[in-house]
Design a protein around this motif. Structure first.
Motif, PDB file in Angstrom:
ATOM      1  N   LYS A 114       0.820  -1.186  -0.086  1.00 10.56           N
ATOM      2  CA  LYS A 114      -0.092  -0.037   0.072  1.00 10.56           C
ATOM      3  C   LYS A 114       1.085   1.271  -0.142  1.00 10.56           C
ATOM      4  N   THR A 138       1.239  -4.935   2.538  1.00  9.11           N
ATOM      5  CA  THR A 138      -0.099  -5.397   3.036  1.00  9.11           C
ATOM      6  C   THR A 138      -0.669  -6.422   2.375  1.00  9.11           C
ATOM      7  N   ASP A 139      -1.870  -6.886   2.939  1.00  3.02           N
ATOM      8  CA  ASP A 139      -2.311  -7.955   2.328  1.00  3.02           C
ATOM      9  C   ASP A 139      -2.943  -8.150   1.056  1.00  3.02           C
ATOM     10  N   SER A 142      -6.424  -6.152   0.923  1.00  4.95           N
ATOM     11  CA  SER A 142      -6.427  -4.629   0.735  1.00  4.95           C
ATOM     12  C   SER A 142      -5.696  -4.252  -0.551  1.00  4.95           C
TER      13      SER A 142
END
Ligand SMILES: [Zn+2]
Length: 399
Positions: A114, A138-139, A142
């Protein structure tokens, strides 16, 4: 005094234009980018650019593979090419001209990320304008949410790229589209001596253009005439929009084995004829990935089917031309690689209604080939060889 005032207010206007989006062509002050670098912090990777003016920029994410793209007005890159390009989440990055008025930075990242912040800082204590991009892991979820939001926003003002082919003009000229591979942000293969494929392809394309232009039977068109990036889709469309009778894409190869040499001519098939052809198609298709083009936003499914139907017709013509080019190149002094003509899944050859071939002129990873490809004489001989094949092809097509 009036002059000074006028210039000042003009600058203010341009500044306003730059703030409202990418600066239009008229907004003339060219921004110099003096430095580009990566910094590693405990919780983030930072990408920094130093610039002579305040830039307007656009930043977005891409998947498959994971990338961050930063679009700027056309800038003058003066940054050192040799700084470290792998730090933190960033695996590599590149920058260059993406299209007229737009310069681009593409960061390859090692997974879903991100953008924590993207800020511009004004000059302070001797430092110029700076852009800071802070990136954090981030995952997947997301990341995909951010990506989808961006696409939705883009879809609102979507531009239709595919234009229908024009009707053949009254004149009986044959339109030949000459496509110089790579360009701008995408250098293509890099030779033994450091020469870029994009330079070789442009030089040969321009020489082929000049050779065909001499004959009144032809209307040659270049997909690019300078160091600009074009997506594969844009190249295909250039051929279709021109109502081309023939599309010739020009490339030069590179491979880890320095003894490999010679030219090869390819036409399209859904399945490549051998592993090597498949590998070459793969690397040519990577051009869009390198330049940060969002492939997922291009609807290829319906079109794919239509293309497949129409292509059966033109494939035969492509093969015919390919078989004429190969012996001409052999006469020019360049060796021919393996089987004279191969089939591979090149996306750039996918114009349904235009016979298309891709010519790999030789290997930049081979000393002898590179010498030929770099020399004006070698380029001229190769261009003339292709021009001779164009003559033979259209002569044979006359009733
Ligand atoms: Zn290439």
């Amino acid at each position: 005094m009036f002059n000074r005032f006028f210039r000042h207010s003009l600058l203010v206007c341009m500044f306003g234009a730059a703030l409202s989006g990418l600066a239009p062509a008229m907004a003339a002050t060219v921004i110099d980018v003096s430095s580009v670098r990566l910094g590693l912090h405990a919780d983030k990777t930072r990408f920094v650019m130093e610039l002579s003016e305040k830039p307007a920029f656009d930043i977005f994410l891409l998947a498959n593979p994971y990338r961050i793209v930063i679009d700027l007005p056309q800038v003058n890159w003066q940054a050192d090419d040799n700084t470290e390009r792998k730090k933190g989440v960033v695996e590599n990055y590149r920058f260059g001209l993406f299209k007229k008025d737009t310069s681009r930075v593409v960061l390859d990242v090692d997974g879903p990320v991100k953008i924590l912040q993207a800020t511009v800082l004004p000059p302070i204590s001797g430092k110029p304008w700076r852009v800071f991009i802070d990136i954090q892991r981030t995952d997947f979820g997301s990341f995909m949410t951010a990506l989808a939001a961006r696409r939705q926003e883009k879809a609102k003002n979507n531009v239709v790229l595919t234009a229908p082919p024009v009707q053949p003009s009254e004149s009986k000229k044959f339109t030949v589209v000459i496509d110089a591979g790579h360009g701008g942000i995408d250098p293509g293969a890099i030779g033994k001596s450091g020469v870029y494929e994009k330079k070789i392809t442009l030089a040969v394309a321009q020489k082929l253009y000049a050779a065909l232009k001499k004959n009144r039977l032809y209307n040659p068109i270049l997909t690019r005439d300078d160091d600009t990036f074009l997506s594969l889709r844009e190249r295909v469309n250039a051929g279709r929009q021109a109502g081309a009778d023939l599309f010739i894409s020009i490339h030069a190869d590179s491979i880890s084995r320095s003894d490999f040499r010679g030219a090869a001519v390819y036409t399209l098939s859904e399945t490549a004829s051998d592993d090597e052809a498949a590998e070459i198609a793969n690397s040519a298709n990577k051009s869009d990935l390198i330049a940060g083009v969002d492939l997922a936003s291009q609807d290829d499914t319906v079109q794919g089917i239509l293309i497949d139907l129409a292509q059966r017709e033109t494939k035969n013509f492509s093969v015919k031309f390919a078989e004429m080019v190969t012996p001409e190149i052999a006469k020019s002094g360049m060796t021919i690689r393996g089987r004279s003509h191969r089939f591979a899944g090149f996306r750039v050859l996918k114009a349904p209604d235009v016979p298309s071939v891709l010519v790999e002129l030789g290997y930049l990873s081979n000393k002898q080939d590179e010498r030929i490809l770099k020399s004006g004489k070698g380029q001229q001989l190769l261009a003339q060889a292709i021009a001779n094949a164009v003559d033979a092809y259209f002569e044979a097509s006359q009733p």
